[in-house]
Design a protein around this motif. Structure first.
Motif, PDB file in Angstrom:
ATOM      1  N   ASN A  25       0.873  -1.174   0.000  1.00 29.35           N
ATOM      2  CA  ASN A  25       0.000   0.000   0.000  1.00 29.35           C
ATOM      3  C   ASN A  25       0.910   1.224   0.000  1.00 29.35           C
ATOM      4  OD1 ASN A  25      -1.886   1.971   0.348  1.00 29.35           O
ATOM      5  ND2 ASN A  25      -2.355   1.478   2.485  1.00 29.35           N
ATOM      6  N   LYS A  55       0.045   4.170  -0.350  1.00 30.54           N
ATOM      7  CA  LYS A  55      -0.682   5.341   0.174  1.00 30.54           C
ATOM      8  C   LYS A  55      -0.474   6.539  -0.767  1.00 30.54           C
ATOM      9  CE  LYS A  55      -0.044   3.576   4.802  1.00 30.54           C
ATOM     10  NZ  LYS A  55      -0.391   3.765   6.206  1.00 30.54           N
ATOM     11  N   HIS A 111      -9.711   0.863   4.227  1.00 30.06           N
ATOM     12  CA  HIS A 111      -8.483   1.113   5.002  1.00 30.06           C
ATOM     13  C   HIS A 111      -8.840   2.032   6.179  1.00 30.06           C
ATOM     14  CE1 HIS A 111      -4.488   2.482   6.094  1.00 30.06           C
ATOM     15  NE2 HIS A 111      -4.032   1.405   5.472  1.00 30.06           N
ATOM     16  N   GLU A 139      -5.955  -5.144  10.184  1.00 28.49           N
ATOM     17  CA  GLU A 139      -4.949  -4.117  10.451  1.00 28.49           C
ATOM     18  C   GLU A 139      -5.281  -3.390  11.757  1.00 28.49           C
ATOM     19  OE1 GLU A 139      -2.828  -2.883   6.635  1.00 28.49           O
ATOM     20  OE2 GLU A 139      -4.587  -1.625   6.815  1.00 28.49           O
ATOM     21  N   ALA A 158      -1.111  -0.282  15.193  1.00 29.01           N
ATOM     22  CA  ALA A 158       0.136  -0.809  14.629  1.00 29.01           C
ATOM     23  C   ALA A 158       0.424  -0.248  13.237  1.00 29.01           C
ATOM     24  CB  ALA A 158       0.067  -2.335  14.561  1.00 29.01           C
ATOM     25  N   ILE A 159      -0.476   0.604  12.705  1.00 24.58           N
ATOM     26  CA  ILE A 159      -0.276   1.106  11.340  1.00 24.58           C
ATOM     27  C   ILE A 159       0.601   2.343  11.357  1.00 24.58           C
ATOM     28  CG2 ILE A 159      -1.396   2.043   9.280  1.00 24.58           C
ATOM     29  CD1 ILE A 159      -3.797   0.351   9.868  1.00 24.58           C
ATOM     30  N   GLY A 160       1.752   2.242  10.708  1.00 26.60           N
ATOM     31  CA  GLY A 160       2.648   3.382  10.573  1.00 26.60           C
ATOM     32  C   GLY A 160       3.281   3.818  11.888  1.00 26.60           C
ATOM     33  N   GLY A 175      -1.814  -6.524   8.571  1.00 26.92           N
ATOM     34  CA  GLY A 175      -1.163  -5.256   8.256  1.00 26.92           C
ATOM     35  C   GLY A 175      -0.901  -4.452   9.503  1.00 26.92           C
ATOM     36  N   GLY A 176       0.258  -3.822   9.569  1.00 27.96           N
ATOM     37  CA  GLY A 176       0.626  -3.002  10.718  1.00 27.96           C
ATOM     38  C   GLY A 176       2.094  -3.150  10.987  1.00 27.96           C
ATOM     39  N   SER A 177       2.891  -2.249  10.359  1.00 27.50           N
ATOM     40  CA  SER A 177       4.349  -2.230  10.562  1.00 27.50           C
ATOM     41  C   SER A 177       5.026  -3.559  10.250  1.00 27.50           C
ATOM     42  CB  SER A 177       4.689  -1.761  11.987  1.00 27.50           C
ATOM     43  OG  SER A 177       4.182  -0.461  12.205  1.00 27.50           O
ATOM     44  N   VAL A 178       4.536  -4.235   9.199  1.00 27.55           N
ATOM     45  CA  VAL A 178       5.253  -5.435   8.729  1.00 27.55           C
ATOM     46  C   VAL A 178       6.556  -4.972   8.092  1.00 27.55           C
ATOM     47  CG1 VAL A 178       5.239  -7.385   7.123  1.00 27.55           C
ATOM     48  CG2 VAL A 178       3.135  -6.757   8.330  1.00 27.55           C
ATOM     49  N   LEU A 234      -0.478  -6.814   4.301  1.00 29.68           N
ATOM     50  CA  LEU A 234      -0.713  -5.540   3.608  1.00 29.68           C
ATOM     51  C   LEU A 234       0.317  -4.589   4.221  1.00 29.68           C
ATOM     52  CD1 LEU A 234      -2.316  -3.701   1.706  1.00 29.68           C
ATOM     53  CD2 LEU A 234      -4.032  -3.417   3.492  1.00 29.68           C
ATOM     54  N   VAL A 235       1.182  -4.065   3.378  1.00 29.50           N
ATOM     55  CA  VAL A 235       2.399  -3.416   3.856  1.00 29.50           C
ATOM     56  C   VAL A 235       2.443  -1.962   3.388  1.00 29.50           C
ATOM     57  CG1 VAL A 235       4.924  -3.565   3.907  1.00 29.50           C
ATOM     58  CG2 VAL A 235       3.563  -5.660   3.614  1.00 29.50           C
ATOM     59  N   GLY A 236       2.538  -1.034   4.322  1.00 31.40           N
ATOM     60  CA  GLY A 236       2.628   0.378   3.976  1.00 31.40           C
ATOM     61  C   GLY A 236       4.069   0.818   3.823  1.00 31.40           C
ATOM     62  N   GLY A 237       4.620   1.375   4.901  1.00 33.01           N
ATOM     63  CA  GLY A 237       5.955   1.985   4.853  1.00 33.01           C
ATOM     64  C   GLY A 237       7.025   1.126   4.204  1.00 33.01           C
TER      65      GLY A 237
HETATM   66  C1  PEP Z   1      -1.030   0.092   5.743  1.00 30.85           C
HETATM   67  O1  PEP Z   1      -0.876   1.150   5.153  1.00 30.85           O
HETATM   68  O2  PEP Z   1      -2.009  -0.614   5.487  1.00 30.85           O
HETATM   69  C2  PEP Z   1      -0.020  -0.296   6.721  1.00 30.85           C
HETATM   70  C3  PEP Z   1      -0.164  -1.447   7.349  1.00 30.85           C
HETATM   71  O3  PEP Z   1       1.027   0.570   6.930  1.00 30.85           O
HETATM   72  P1  PEP Z   1       2.427   0.242   7.694  1.00 30.85           P
HETATM   73  O4  PEP Z   1       2.925  -1.053   7.119  1.00 30.85           O
HETATM   74  O5  PEP Z   1       3.282   1.407   7.380  1.00 30.85           O
HETATM   75  O6  PEP Z   1       2.083   0.107   9.147  1.00 30.85           O
END
Ligand code: PEP
Length: 250
Positions: A10, A12, A95, A167, A171-173, A211-214, A232-235
């Motif tokens: 993701n 973003k 999301h 998620e 834990a997200i970001g 998802g959450g800081s993986v 689901l991976v953001g950063g």
């Molecule tokens: C996300 O954007 O869905 C997410 C899980 O972000 P992050 O991996 O940066 O925590």
């Protein structure tokens, strides 16, 4: 049915089109586990350009949001037919940032998932609790209520086509990750709910992502849980080497 292992990025609201194209090219130049379905959920402005690149068959692209209507006077929105026409095959729905900043409700998100499916887009349907709910110990009930309210609008056949992403908002970001046990507890609860409501075959076939800081350092242990089918991976998806290490963590 054997469910898919999925690593979804993701991005973003990050990267210009040119930077996104460079990131996708860099990612696809890595040796990516062919046993994993990779999905790059990029800004909508990037999707057509990404679809024109030469990418491995197991790398798909997705949008991060869609609107429920097909066309009309909805300035600024992106419809499912529009997203589909870029070459995207997935769409993130619900999301926590959409829920929090754009007031998207469970019912509206159910409508979005229905619209996506009717146009052949696979929703990556997000759910998750905030820190206050986790601290009060009501996280499982909260997530079940989110899913039940949204899925009430869907047929059993439609639910069977979803990908679900758990998620936890805390834990997200944030750099804070749910422990593998915390992830497994929720994923097992989601799968049990799916089994009770839609039967064992459907429950066994739906991929449930965490998802959450993986990141590369924790992906293997989280993905190793019996009911965790990917992330689901953001950063960490914004760097080709860290996302490819996550893809290769199954
Ligand atoms: C996300 O954007 O869905 C997410 C899980 O972000 P992050 O991996 O940066 O925590």
């Amino acid at each position: 049915m054997k469910r898919k292992n999925i690593a979804a990025a993701n991005w973003k609201m990050n990267t210009t089109v040119q930077e996104g194209v460079a990131l996708m090219n860099e990612l696809c130049a890595q040796d990516l586990d062919k046993g994993a379905q990779v999905v790059v959920c990029a800004p909508a402005t990037h999707l057509y350009a990404l679809s024109q690149l030469s990418t491995p068959e197991h790398v798909a692209i997705g949008g991060q949001n869609i609107y429920t209507k097909d066309s009309g006077a909805f300035t600024g929105e992106i419809s499912c037919p529009m997203l589909k026409s870029t070459g995207a095959t997935y769409a993130v729905v619900g999301h926590s940032e959409r829920r929090a900043y754009f007031a998207e409700t469970d019912e509206f998100l159910g409508e979005k998932a229905k619209a996506a499916l009717s146009h052949g887009l696979t929703p990556i349907f997000c759910c998750g609790e905030g820190l206050d709910i986790r601290k009060a110990g009501n996280h499982v009930e909260h997530v079940m209520a989110q899913l039940k309210a949204s899925f009430a609008l869907l047929t059993a056949e439609e639910v069977a086509q979803l990908v679900i992403a758990y998620e936890p908002i805390w834990a997200i970001g944030t750099g804070e990750t749910a422990s593998p046990e915390q992830a497994q507890e929720m994923h097992a609860a989601i799968r049990n709910y799916l089994k009770d409501a839609y039967g064992a075959d459907t429950a066994d076939s739906i991929s449930i992502l965490y998802g959450g800081s993986v990141k590369p350092a924790n992906a293997k242990e989280i993905f190793g849980q019996p009911d965790v089918d990917g992330g689901l991976v953001g950063g960490a998806s914004l760097k080709a080497d860290s996302f490819s290490a996550i893809v290769n963590s199954f």
